[in-house]
Scaffold this active site. Structure first.
Site, PDB file in Angstrom:
ATOM      1  N   GLN A  46      -9.841  -3.832  -3.032  1.00  0.00           N
ATOM      2  CA  GLN A  46     -11.434  -3.376  -2.505  1.00  0.00           C
ATOM      3  C   GLN A  46     -12.765  -3.504  -3.497  1.00  0.00           C
ATOM      4  OE1 GLN A  46     -12.203  -1.534   0.675  1.00  0.00           O
ATOM      5  NE2 GLN A  46     -14.370  -2.157  -0.230  1.00  0.00           N
ATOM      6  N   ARG A 102     -13.548  -8.223   2.101  1.00  0.00           N
ATOM      7  CA  ARG A 102     -12.243  -8.161   1.776  1.00  0.00           C
ATOM      8  C   ARG A 102     -11.243  -9.325   1.895  1.00  0.00           C
ATOM      9  NH1 ARG A 102     -10.074  -2.891   1.889  1.00  0.00           N
ATOM     10  NH2 ARG A 102      -8.113  -3.889   0.995  1.00  0.00           N
ATOM     11  N   HIS A 116      -7.434   0.659  -6.405  1.00  0.00           N
ATOM     12  CA  HIS A 116      -7.730   0.028  -5.138  1.00  0.00           C
ATOM     13  C   HIS A 116      -8.243  -1.379  -5.427  1.00  0.00           C
ATOM     14  CE1 HIS A 116      -8.082  -0.991  -1.114  1.00  0.00           C
ATOM     15  NE2 HIS A 116      -8.767  -0.121  -0.514  1.00  0.00           N
ATOM     16  N   CYS A 171     -16.307   1.927   0.596  1.00  0.00           N
ATOM     17  CA  CYS A 171     -14.694   1.108   1.207  1.00  0.00           C
ATOM     18  C   CYS A 171     -14.524   1.368   2.739  1.00  0.00           C
ATOM     19  CB  CYS A 171     -13.772   1.248   0.323  1.00  0.00           C
ATOM     20  SG  CYS A 171     -13.088   2.944   0.479  1.00  0.00           S
ATOM     21  N   ASP A 228     -16.953   7.438  -1.751  1.00  0.00           N
ATOM     22  CA  ASP A 228     -15.671   7.592  -0.893  1.00  0.00           C
ATOM     23  C   ASP A 228     -15.359   8.931  -0.595  1.00  0.00           C
ATOM     24  OD1 ASP A 228     -13.249   6.441   0.060  1.00  0.00           O
ATOM     25  OD2 ASP A 228     -12.349   6.466  -1.755  1.00  0.00           O
ATOM     26  N   ARG A 233       0.805  -1.230   0.124  1.00  0.00           N
ATOM     27  CA  ARG A 233      -0.055  -0.056  -0.070  1.00  0.00           C
ATOM     28  C   ARG A 233       0.810   1.103  -0.032  1.00  0.00           C
ATOM     29  NH1 ARG A 233      -5.179   1.625   3.479  1.00  0.00           N
ATOM     30  NH2 ARG A 233      -5.996   0.327   1.944  1.00  0.00           N
TER      31      ARG A 233
HETATM   32  N1  NVA Z   1      -9.723   7.019  -1.539  1.00  0.00           N
HETATM   33  C1  NVA Z   1      -9.435   6.352  -0.087  1.00  0.00           C
HETATM   34  C2  NVA Z   1      -9.594   4.975   0.158  1.00  0.00           C
HETATM   35  C3  NVA Z   1      -9.242   4.327   1.642  1.00  0.00           C
HETATM   36  C4  NVA Z   1      -9.555   3.050   1.552  1.00  0.00           C
HETATM   37  C5  NVA Z   1      -7.941   6.893   0.281  1.00  0.00           C
HETATM   38  O1  NVA Z   1      -7.125   6.706  -0.683  1.00  0.00           O
HETATM   39  O2  NVA Z   1      -7.703   7.158   1.256  1.00  0.00           O
HETATM   40  N1   CP Z   2     -11.121   0.092   2.742  1.00  0.00           N
HETATM   41  C1   CP Z   2      -9.727   0.008   3.028  1.00  0.00           C
HETATM   42  O1   CP Z   2      -8.838  -0.179   2.361  1.00  0.00           O
HETATM   43  O2   CP Z   2      -9.836   0.128   4.602  1.00  0.00           O
HETATM   44  P1   CP Z   2      -8.264   0.345   5.027  1.00  0.00           P
HETATM   45  O3   CP Z   2      -7.846   1.867   4.705  1.00  0.00           O
HETATM   46  O4   CP Z   2      -8.513   0.563   6.745  1.00  0.00           O
HETATM   47  O5   CP Z   2      -7.247  -0.739   4.816  1.00  0.00           O
END
Ligand code: NVA
Ligand code: CP
Length: 301
Positions: A132, A286, A129, A259, A219, A102
Site C-alpha cells: 500500500q 496498487r 502494509h 488506503c 486510516d 495477507r
Molecule cells: N489498517 C487497516 C488497513 C486495511 C487495508 C487494516 O489493517 O484493517
Molecule cells: N487498501 C487495501 O489493502 O485494501 P483491501 O483490504 O481491499 O485489500
C-alpha cells in the site's frame, strides 16, 4: 531484493527503482503495450483476512504480466487447520514461483520467507502494509513530482499503515509527522528507526501534525482483527478525524490519501473523500506498484 516483507528491509534506491518501474508499467498499461514479463510464472495468494484491492490488483496484475495467480483462502488451506508455516512454505515452494500473503502476524510472513525458497510478498499484516505504501509514494510523486522534502502527515491509529508510511516516507526523504493518541503509537521498531531522523515528529495534536502538510493520510480506527475494540476506539479517536477544518491547517494544494476501505464520519468525512479523488488514483496504483514488485522479484528467477 529477494522478498517484500517490510519497507525497513529496502534501501532508498530499491524503493525508488520500484517506483520508477511502476511508472513505466503504468504508462505501458495505459498505452496498450503488452508486458508479459512473467509468462509461465505462478503466484500463490494466501488470504487470512478480507480484501478487495489487494486481491483484485494482484490477480489482475499477474494476468497482465502473463502469469497465473492462485487465490488461496487460509480457511481452505491446511494452514487454517494448524499445518505449520514451515511445512506450508516448503511445499508451496515446490509448486509456485512466488507467494503473496495477507495475515495477522508479521512473524508468519517472515517465517514463510525463511523456510521457503521463493519470493514472499507481504500483502498486509497487523504490523505493516508495504504494498500500500509503495502505491501511496507512487501517487504522491505523480501529483507532486517529487517526494524529497514534502511534509507527510498521518492522523490516527499507529497501525500497519502508520508504521509503513513512517518508514517509506522517511526513507524517501519526506518529513513525517504523526498524530496518534497516547497508547496508540506506532510499533517500537518503527520508532527506533525514526528516532535518527530530525524530520520525524510524533504528537497528539492533529493541528500541529497537519500544519503546512503536503499530504494528509489517515486510516480506520479499528483495523481488521480489532472489531471487538470498536466502541472503545470510537471514544479514543473521536478527535482524530480528517475533515475540512483540519485541512485548513495544511497547504492549500494538500493531497489526501486513504488506503480504503474508509469509514465515513469516523476517521474521515464523506466531504473530504469527495473532494480528493486522488484517493482512487492511490487505489489504482496498487496495481502498478505491485506489478513492479512482482517483476522485480519473480522475473529471471
Ligand atoms: N489498517 C487497516 C488497513 C486495511 C487495508 C487494516 O489493517 O484493517
Ligand atoms: N487498501 C487495501 O489493502 O485494501 P483491501 O483490504 O481491499 O485489500
Amino acid at each position: 531484493m529477494k522478498h517484500l516483507l517490510k519497507l525497513l528491509d529496502l534501501t532508498k534506491e530499491e524503493i525508488i527503482s520500484l517506483l520508477n518501474l511502476a511508472d513505466q508499467l503504468k504508462y505501458e498499461n495505459k498505452h496498450g503495450i503488452k508486458h508479459h514479463h512473467l509468462a509461465g510464472k505462478t503466484l500463490g495468494m494466501i488470504f487470512s483476512k478480507s480484501s478487495t484491492r489487494t486481491r483484485v490488483s494482484f490477480e489482475v496484475g499477474m494476468y497482465q504480466l502473463g502469469g497465473y495467480p492462485l487465490f488461496l483462502s487460509s480457511n481452505d488451506l491446511q494452514l487454517g487447520r494448524g499445518e505449520p508455516i514451515e511445512d506450508t512454505a516448503k511445499v508451496l515452494s515446490r509448486y509456485l514461483d512466488g507467494i503473496m500473503i495477507r495475515t495477522f502476524k508479521q512473524e508468519d510472513v517472515e517465517d514463510l520467507a525463511k523456510y521457503g525458497t521463493i519470493p514472499v510478498i507481504n500483502g498486509l499484516t497487523d504490523l505493516y502494509h508495504p504494498c500500500q505504501v509503495l502505491a501511496d509514494l507512487m501517487t504522491i510523486r505523480e501529483y507532486k513530482s517529487t517526494l524529497e522534502g514534502l511534509k507527510l502527515c498521518y492522523i490516527g491509529d499507529g497501525n500497519n499503515m502508520a508504521n509503513s508510511l513512517t518508514v517509506g516516507g522517511l526513507k524517501t526523504g519526506m518529513k513525517v509527522t504523526l498524530a496518534c493518541p497516547k497508547g496508540y503509537y506506532p510499533h517500537q521498531s518503527v520508532l527506533d528507526f525514526a528516532k535518527d531522523f530530525d524530520c520525524f515528529t510524533l504528537t497528539e495534536d492533529i493541528y500541529e501534525a497537519a500544519r503546512d502538510a503536503d499530504v494528509v493520510v489517515t486510516d480506520v480506527w479499528a483495523s481488521m482483527g480489532m472489531e471487538k475494540e470498536i466502541e472503545k476506539r470510537r471514544k479514543v479517536f473521536a478527535g482524530y478525524q480528517v475533515n475540512h477544518e483540519l485541512l485548513q491547517a495544511a497547504k492549500p494544494d494538500v493531497m489526501v490519501l486513504h488506503c480504503l476501505p474508509a469509514h465515513r464520519g469516523e476517521e474521515i468525512t464523506a466531504e473530504v473523500i469527495s473532494q480528493h479523488p486522488e484517493i482512487y488514483d492511490e487505489a489504482e496504483n496498487r496495481l502498478h506498484a505491485q506489478k513492479a514488485v512482482l517483476v522485480t522479484l519473480l522475473k529471471d528467477k
